[in-house]
Design a protein around this motif. Sequence first.
Motif, PDB file in Angstrom:
ATOM      1  N   PRO A 158     -14.638  44.838 -55.422  1.00  0.00           N
ATOM      2  CA  PRO A 158     -15.862  45.612 -55.688  1.00  0.00           C
ATOM      3  C   PRO A 158     -15.980  46.087 -57.134  1.00  0.00           C
ATOM      4  CG  PRO A 158     -14.252  47.012 -54.629  1.00  0.00           C
ATOM      5  CD  PRO A 158     -13.631  45.634 -54.689  1.00  0.00           C
ATOM      6  N   TYR A 159     -15.622  45.221 -58.061  1.00  0.00           N
ATOM      7  CA  TYR A 159     -15.748  45.537 -59.486  1.00  0.00           C
ATOM      8  C   TYR A 159     -16.589  44.458 -60.148  1.00  0.00           C
ATOM      9  CZ  TYR A 159     -11.801  48.686 -58.622  1.00  0.00           C
ATOM     10  OH  TYR A 159     -10.989  49.670 -58.121  1.00  0.00           O
ATOM     11  N   ALA A 166     -20.869  51.651 -65.045  1.00  0.00           N
ATOM     12  CA  ALA A 166     -21.338  52.968 -64.590  1.00  0.00           C
ATOM     13  C   ALA A 166     -20.165  53.905 -64.317  1.00  0.00           C
ATOM     14  CB  ALA A 166     -22.192  52.803 -63.341  1.00  0.00           C
ATOM     15  N   ARG A 167     -19.049  53.354 -63.851  1.00  0.00           N
ATOM     16  CA  ARG A 167     -17.896  54.182 -63.492  1.00  0.00           C
ATOM     17  C   ARG A 167     -17.008  54.503 -64.686  1.00  0.00           C
ATOM     18  NH1 ARG A 167     -13.414  52.664 -58.786  1.00  0.00           N
ATOM     19  NH2 ARG A 167     -11.988  54.401 -59.202  1.00  0.00           N
ATOM     20  N   TYR A 168     -16.805  53.527 -65.568  1.00  0.00           N
ATOM     21  CA  TYR A 168     -15.821  53.695 -66.646  1.00  0.00           C
ATOM     22  C   TYR A 168     -16.455  53.822 -68.040  1.00  0.00           C
ATOM     23  CZ  TYR A 168     -12.241  52.219 -63.286  1.00  0.00           C
ATOM     24  OH  TYR A 168     -11.403  52.128 -62.203  1.00  0.00           O
ATOM     25  N   GLY A 169     -17.659  53.260 -68.214  1.00  0.00           N
ATOM     26  CA  GLY A 169     -18.179  53.109 -69.575  1.00  0.00           C
ATOM     27  C   GLY A 169     -19.211  54.126 -69.964  1.00  0.00           C
ATOM     28  N   GLY A 181      -6.737  51.974 -67.435  1.00  0.00           N
ATOM     29  CA  GLY A 181      -7.024  52.456 -66.086  1.00  0.00           C
ATOM     30  C   GLY A 181      -7.857  51.459 -65.298  1.00  0.00           C
ATOM     31  N   PHE A 182      -8.844  50.880 -65.948  1.00  0.00           N
ATOM     32  CA  PHE A 182      -9.675  49.872 -65.291  1.00  0.00           C
ATOM     33  C   PHE A 182      -8.846  48.629 -64.967  1.00  0.00           C
ATOM     34  CE2 PHE A 182     -13.334  46.664 -65.880  1.00  0.00           C
ATOM     35  CZ  PHE A 182     -13.593  46.659 -64.518  1.00  0.00           C
ATOM     36  N   LYS A 183      -8.007  48.225 -65.915  1.00  0.00           N
ATOM     37  CA  LYS A 183      -7.150  47.061 -65.680  1.00  0.00           C
ATOM     38  C   LYS A 183      -6.223  47.309 -64.489  1.00  0.00           C
ATOM     39  CE  LYS A 183      -3.941  43.978 -68.095  1.00  0.00           C
ATOM     40  NZ  LYS A 183      -3.312  43.640 -69.404  1.00  0.00           N
ATOM     41  N   HIS A 184      -5.674  48.520 -64.396  1.00  0.00           N
ATOM     42  CA  HIS A 184      -4.791  48.863 -63.275  1.00  0.00           C
ATOM     43  C   HIS A 184      -5.544  48.797 -61.944  1.00  0.00           C
ATOM     44  CE1 HIS A 184      -1.613  50.872 -61.028  1.00  0.00           C
ATOM     45  NE2 HIS A 184      -2.519  51.725 -60.558  1.00  0.00           N
ATOM     46  N   SER A 185      -6.799  49.245 -61.934  1.00  0.00           N
ATOM     47  CA  SER A 185      -7.598  49.197 -60.708  1.00  0.00           C
ATOM     48  C   SER A 185      -7.835  47.755 -60.259  1.00  0.00           C
ATOM     49  CB  SER A 185      -8.947  49.893 -60.925  1.00  0.00           C
ATOM     50  OG  SER A 185      -8.766  51.270 -61.203  1.00  0.00           O
ATOM     51  N   ILE A 186      -8.094  46.888 -61.215  1.00  0.00           N
ATOM     52  CA  ILE A 186      -8.309  45.466 -60.897  1.00  0.00           C
ATOM     53  C   ILE A 186      -7.056  44.867 -60.278  1.00  0.00           C
ATOM     54  CG2 ILE A 186      -8.791  43.174 -61.878  1.00  0.00           C
ATOM     55  CD1 ILE A 186     -10.302  44.716 -64.160  1.00  0.00           C
TER      56      ILE A 186
END
Length: 507
Positions: A158-159, A166-169, A181-186
């Motif tokens: 769901p990325y 909208a969530r990170y940027g 943090g985004f890379k870790h979520s992926i």
Amino acid sequence: MNHRIGIIDIGSNSIRLVIYEVLHSGEHRVLHEKKYAARLSQRVSPDGTITKENIDTIIPVLLSYQDICSAYDVLHIRAAATAAIRNAANSEEITAWIRAATGLTVELISGEDEGRLGFLGVRESIPLQDGYIIDIGGGSTEITLFLNREYRASLSIPYGAVNSHARYGTADYWRSETVQGFKHSILTALKDEDWLLAHPNLPLVGLGGTVRALAKMVQKRQAYSLPLMHGYMISKEEIQSFYDTLPYIPYDQRKKTPGLSKDRTDLIIPGVILLQTIYELLRSTHYVVSGAGLRDGLFYEPLHRQFPQFMDQDVLYKSVHNALAFDSLAPQEELDQVYSLMKRLHTTLIGQGQTQDERIIYAVSMLYRIGERVHHHRASSHSMYWLMNKGMWGLSHRETVISAMICDYHKNRTPKQIQDHLDILTPADVDKIHQIGSLLKLARALYSGGKAIHRVDMQKTDDALHLQLNCSREPSVERVELAEVKKDIEKAWKLSLKWSLSLSSTC
């Protein structure tokens, strides 16, 4: 009888329309395309729903698309929705609203099916045997594995570019900890999918706006000489350089990046992070850009059931025959004769050729007259332009340039044209253009008077190519054209061209 089909793709970032025309034997083409940037992923409420007010904003777009389909005499519209609507808590309610307002029945495409349909689009347009596919949409990203040109597995996370932005940027630029943090979520979302690690060293085929935007930026930086995107190959290092820099460049400066469109300035950051993170996880070899994906898969899925004999042919064959069906004025008998003569001449001169040479010979023998659709005057130049700007599915970019120049082969023009594409061509390709280009001219000369020559026997010696021409009448036209092409053959192949005639009363 031909018929027309409309495909409406209600995506998380944009809503697209494609209209296809299909002939009675399966040949097909795109007639019209339209795109509207809706960014539905940004309209999802905190409770996971999309309100009717927000859906109402896209109703006029869908009605416009239906009007366009009506103007093109479309018989059937297939409408499908992806992540933004399928993941909405009220997805069934949304499709009911759309049906009530437009009459359209919208399919909710699952994440796995989105990957499978994207694979169908890739398989029909790129002759790769094995690989992974990544489709970065607005609200999700699909990863698909195919082996031996067969679908094996896919997943959806769901990325996407829109919802991740909208969530990170939210800031003018991204901080290092935000990127990490985004890379870790992926990686967390993918950690239990063992099949992603089971096939290293495969190409990663990229679908969607992120990949096309990055490819355009790479081409701009390289001053790439071919105006084509589909099939373009990108190295890890090229994307890595954008991954290392773009997130940390302020928005006003980033939007000036050569090749980057303004509507992609914000979305390119989550897109490139998704792309490079997954590339590294898969341990891929390089990127391949595909202009065909989900929408094409939605079209090809029923087409395979309707026309299995045609659709089971290889990519290049279908692509060539689609072009011949809609754009060629040349008699098929002539093209077949030229193809047969070119193959025999090539085999006589060098033995069984490389697969690549056979593919190029097939493409040019079928397409060298395609430019006549533009104008009969300088038709070969139009053929070259047509190939270089339209492309041909099944040919690499390098093969496309080679084939285009062979279609317009001329002892004076061609050397100048080669200089414009040295970023793509190798020194061996230059020799290939001269050799196969001269064979095209020779094959055309042998058939230039119709059926005067009914058989050609060929023999190569150390210093000459001997042609025995068995004729049903005096080959006056062929004699003149053979004399004109003689020097081209002798220069390209470094041997003498000789021929003799025999007349017979039978054809």
